[in-house]
Design a protein around this motif. Structure first.
Motif, mmCIF file in Angstrom:
data_model
loop_
_atom_site.group_PDB
_atom_site.id
_atom_site.type_symbol
_atom_site.label_atom_id
_atom_site.label_comp_id
_atom_site.label_asym_id
_atom_site.label_seq_id
_atom_site.Cartn_x
_atom_site.Cartn_y
_atom_site.Cartn_z
ATOM 1 N N ARG A 51 77.000 47.829 31.594
ATOM 2 C CA ARG A 51 76.625 49.905 31.035
ATOM 3 C C ARG A 51 75.217 50.325 31.717
ATOM 4 N NH1 ARG A 51 79.407 53.376 28.350
ATOM 5 N NH2 ARG A 51 78.090 53.864 27.187
ATOM 6 N N ALA A 53 73.912 53.033 30.860
ATOM 7 C CA ALA A 53 73.249 53.633 29.822
ATOM 8 C C ALA A 53 73.103 52.927 28.826
ATOM 9 C CB ALA A 53 75.095 54.709 29.574
ATOM 10 N N ASP A 54 73.369 51.743 28.400
ATOM 11 C CA ASP A 54 72.355 51.341 27.089
ATOM 12 C C ASP A 54 71.382 50.866 27.329
ATOM 13 O OD1 ASP A 54 75.071 52.919 26.447
ATOM 14 O OD2 ASP A 54 75.925 51.009 26.429
ATOM 15 N N ASP A 89 76.610 52.633 37.691
ATOM 16 C CA ASP A 89 78.223 51.949 37.232
ATOM 17 C C ASP A 89 78.656 52.679 36.573
ATOM 18 O OD1 ASP A 89 76.757 52.844 35.382
ATOM 19 O OD2 ASP A 89 76.874 50.363 34.154
ATOM 20 N N SER A 91 78.116 54.833 34.407
ATOM 21 C CA SER A 91 77.611 55.181 33.247
ATOM 22 C C SER A 91 76.896 55.342 33.241
ATOM 23 C CB SER A 91 77.758 54.071 32.112
ATOM 24 O OG SER A 91 77.054 53.553 31.870
ATOM 25 N N GLY A 92 76.083 55.248 33.869
ATOM 26 C CA GLY A 92 74.513 54.965 34.111
ATOM 27 C C GLY A 92 73.508 55.115 35.701
#
Length: 727
Positions: A51, A53-54, A89, A91-92
């Motif tokens: 992810r 995003a994280d 991916d 997610s971001g």
């Protein structure tokens, strides 16, 4: 028995000096055994994308992702060029950037649609997350690279890495040492291992580093967690066993003596909890081996009363008791409150002293020579039954007539060496009572203080009212802060007093030379006592009697301010955390904590416990400029939402790695825990403790279990053995 030579071999012999140096300096890995116990943080499956995003800012990360697009851009009038690649991916998105001649290879390797593993430090440029010049390994099925074959269809271990040593380089290093895993000596006794159906240690190490399935990882984790819990619990069980072999003088209060006289004068009844805990302590004191007990209780639950009764019991039996406090303010506070509680019983040898009275003396580093000489004389002659002091109690000059009990307040402030230095002043080992107001979850107590029996005070004395706590978001809602100062005024108008707590003293001397990343982000240093006190006295609290208290004041000045605050001659005390523990002013009902996000959860709970100690309700306002969605605000919200110290200590542990906690209190244990998580693995710790107690009772020197002895030696080198012996 000698430790295993194969696993003790320095890494430089296998990996070369340069890699070994980075591992030693940044990851604290020195031997083959250390590297084998450097476990993956997580595992990636080919095709499963991390992810994006994280991603955390300013941290070295490893990601597995797909190239979405790639372009070369010119700059500096066409003289310079840079390659920008976008990873995705689902997610971001993450941008990679390469400059100059460094663009050619990645431009060829990283075509849109291809996958790779990328490592670097996350930064922000033009509001986009990016990695500049990351290192990478392509994961394309057709790349023909050996690395791809190794990764294809496998679980890819992602290791805790550092600058200059990416996860896949650690993977390669482990490939070099993994064959040595067969020589790892298994610490678990065969009967225990078979009874619980565990894999052997070599098998567990192979499975954790090179698993074929998720089930392999789970098998290995369960086994390796058990090792950590079990070896640590055996070390603690041996410590407890050794303590039971030491001689001590049994200390029993005499009928109608000092303790009975004191109890008869008490104007209130002890809580059920205080009575239960006192009985546990008195039972321990009556035995002929030293008591080792941890007394933990909520702020304001009456620990000092329990400790005082234990000290009186020892004085009754002809011995002396010493109480060790971490700061002068706290030592003076304890001395004041104990002499007040005892009244004429603390005036032994003086006119007006009661029949069974003893002398209660104070000993701190800043006392004048004459007062100090007097106190030392009272101790050596036995005239003083109780002494309360700071580190000054530990000095060589201090001699006791017959030291029977040591009470240590706020355990986490003292090293084991300091505790030991005081205990060595007894003719025989004295009994030991350790107090803490920071509640510790049962699992942590079993792991960190496993050598101490634990007593818990969880009731508040009758008449105590709960403390109301609120977060004051000064940045989002400035009028909330104005209202906070109005509330302080209202409390003072109603005849009460207030504390204002700041993270820093702030007369220029203690301004942080090196700013933390958080400070940089905030563009200002933490708020300071001296500046805030001036602002309040001129502004929102003008007309009130405002004073300051901090650690750099002269001891006499500190004591003077505390005396006047206690007497009600000061309305508002602006202080640093010197008031954190033990300060007891029942008339103080309000506390405003500035920059509350700069304090830990347990510290905020401790500070809050200074108010609401009388019959009026307490109020605690947590002032912060942190935005609503930040982790700091969530932490403050948790503190405001509960008064249960045990619940807060769990939150605290979940947010910090428990290694910090273990590191502070259990510095005798090497690199804390790698696999075991104290909060989640409660059942494993409890079961390991039971097994350890049985094994040590049957074979204290572990003569029949040489492998376990070897594992203990690896955990506790000579210096650490001594540390544990002292504890």
């Amino acid at each position: 028995m000698d430790r295993v030579p194969a696993l003790d071999e320095p890494l430089k012999n296998t990996l070369g000096a340069a890699t070994a140096k980075v591992m030693a300096e940044h990851l604290d890995l020195h031997t083959v055994g250390d590297l084998l116990h450097h476990y993956p943080r997580r595992y990636e499956e080919r095709g499963q994308l991390t992810r994006l995003a994280d991603l955390p800012l300013d941290e070295d990360v490893t990601v597995v992702a797909q190239v979405a697009d790639s372009r070369v851009l010119k700059f500096n009038h066409g003289r310079g060029q840079r390659l920008e690649i976008t990873l995705t991916d689902g997610s971001g998105r993450l941008q990679l950037v390469f400059f100059g001649r460094g663009i050619h290879k990645p431009h060829k390797d990283l075509l849109p649609g291809s996958r790779g593993m990328f490592a670097g430090k996350v930064s922000v440029f033009n509001h986009k997350l990016q990695l500049a010049h990351p290192t990478y390994v392509p994961l394309g099925a057709d790349s023909g690279d050996d690395a791809v074959d190794a990764f294809a269809g496998k679980l890819i271990p992602i290791y805790p890495a550092c600058k200059g040593l990416e996860s896949w380089k650690i993977t390669k290093a482990l490939d070099a040492v993994l064959p040595r895993a067969v020589e790892a000596v298994d610490p678990l006794p065969p009967a225990l291992r078979e009874g619980r159906g565990f894999a052997s240690l070599p098998e567990a190490l192979l499975k954790i580093h090179r698993p074929d399935t998720r089930a392999d990882i789970e098998d290995a984790r369960q086994r390796l967690k058990w090792d950590e819990a079990f070896v640590l619990q055996v070390a603690l069980a041996r410590r407890r066993y050794d303590d039971t072999q030491l001689p001590a003088v049994a200390r029993r209060p005499r009928p109608d003596g000092l303790l009975d006289t004191f109890d008869a004068k008490l104007p209130f009844t002890l809580t059920e909890g205080q009575q239960k805990v006192s009985k546990e302590i008195f039972d321990d004191l009556a035995t002929e081996h030293p008591m080792h007990r941890l007394l933990q209780g909520e702020v304001g639950s009456g620990k000092t009363m329990v400790a005082l009764r234990a000290m009186l019991a020892v004085v009754d039996s002809g011995g002396q008791a010493a109480m060790l406090a971490p700061t002068e303010v706290l030592a003076q506070q304890h001395h004041r409150s104990i002499t007040e509680m005892m009244g004429e019983l603390a005036e032994g040898g003086m006119l007006g002293g009661a029949e069974h009275a003893t002398k209660v003396v104070l000993l701190t580093g800043s006392m004048g020579a004459a007062a100090r000489r007097h106190a030392l004389l009272d101790l050596v002659t036995g005239e003083a039954g109780i002494v309360i002091g700071t580190h000054a109690l530990i000095e060589d000059k201090v001699q006791f007539h017959d030291l029977g009990l040591v009470v240590v307040d706020e355990q986490h402030r003292f090293g084991v060496e300091q505790r030991d230095a005081l205990r060595s002043k007894g003719k025989q080992p004295p009994h030991l009572l350790v107090m803490t107001a920071t509640p510790i979850p049962r699992t942590v107590a079993m792991t960190v203080f496993g050598d101490l029996e634990t007593s818990v005070l969880d009731q508040l004395p009758a008449g105590r009212l709960p403390i109301a706590s609120h977060v004051v978001p000064a940045q989002d809602k400035p009028h909330f802060l104005a209202r906070a100062w109005e509330r302080v005024r209202e409390e003072v108008e109603n005849g009460h007093q207030a504390y204002v707590v700041c993270p820093r003293i702030g007369d220029g001397e203690d301004d942080p030379k090196k700013k933390t990343a958080e400070d940089e982000a905030e563009k200002r240093p933490p708020l300071a006592v001296i500046e805030i006190a001036e602002k309040l006295a001129r502004g929102p609290l003008s007309g009130l009697r405002v004073e300051v208290l901090h650690g750099r004041m002269q001891p006499d000045d500190k004591d003077d301010v505390m005396r006047r605050f206690t007497a009600g001659d000061v309305d508002v005390l602006v202080a640093t955390t010197v008031i954190e523990v033990g300060v007891n002013v029942p008339n103080a009902t309000a506390m405003v904590i500035m920059d509350a996000d700069r304090f830990g959860v347990s510290q905020l709970h401790q500070l809050r416990g200074r108010v609401g100690r009388g019959s009026a309700p307490g109020l605690c306002l947590l002032v912060t400029e942190m935005p609503e969605a930040s982790p700091a605000r969530a932490r403050l919200g948790a503190v405001a939402a509960t008064l249960d110290g045990f619940e807060l200590s769990r939150i605290d542990l979940e947010q910090r790695r428990e290694g910090d906690v273990l590191g502070q209190a259990q510095s005798g244990v090497r690199s804390s825990l790698r696999m075991l998580t104290v909060i989640e693995d409660e059942e494993i710790i409890a079961a390991a403790r039971e097994e350890a107690v049985v094994i040590v009772a049957e074979d204290p020197d572990l003569e029949r279990l040489p492998e376990l002895r070897t594992a203990l030696d690896a955990l506790l080198d000579t210096e650490r053995e001594q540390y544990l012996d002292k504890g």
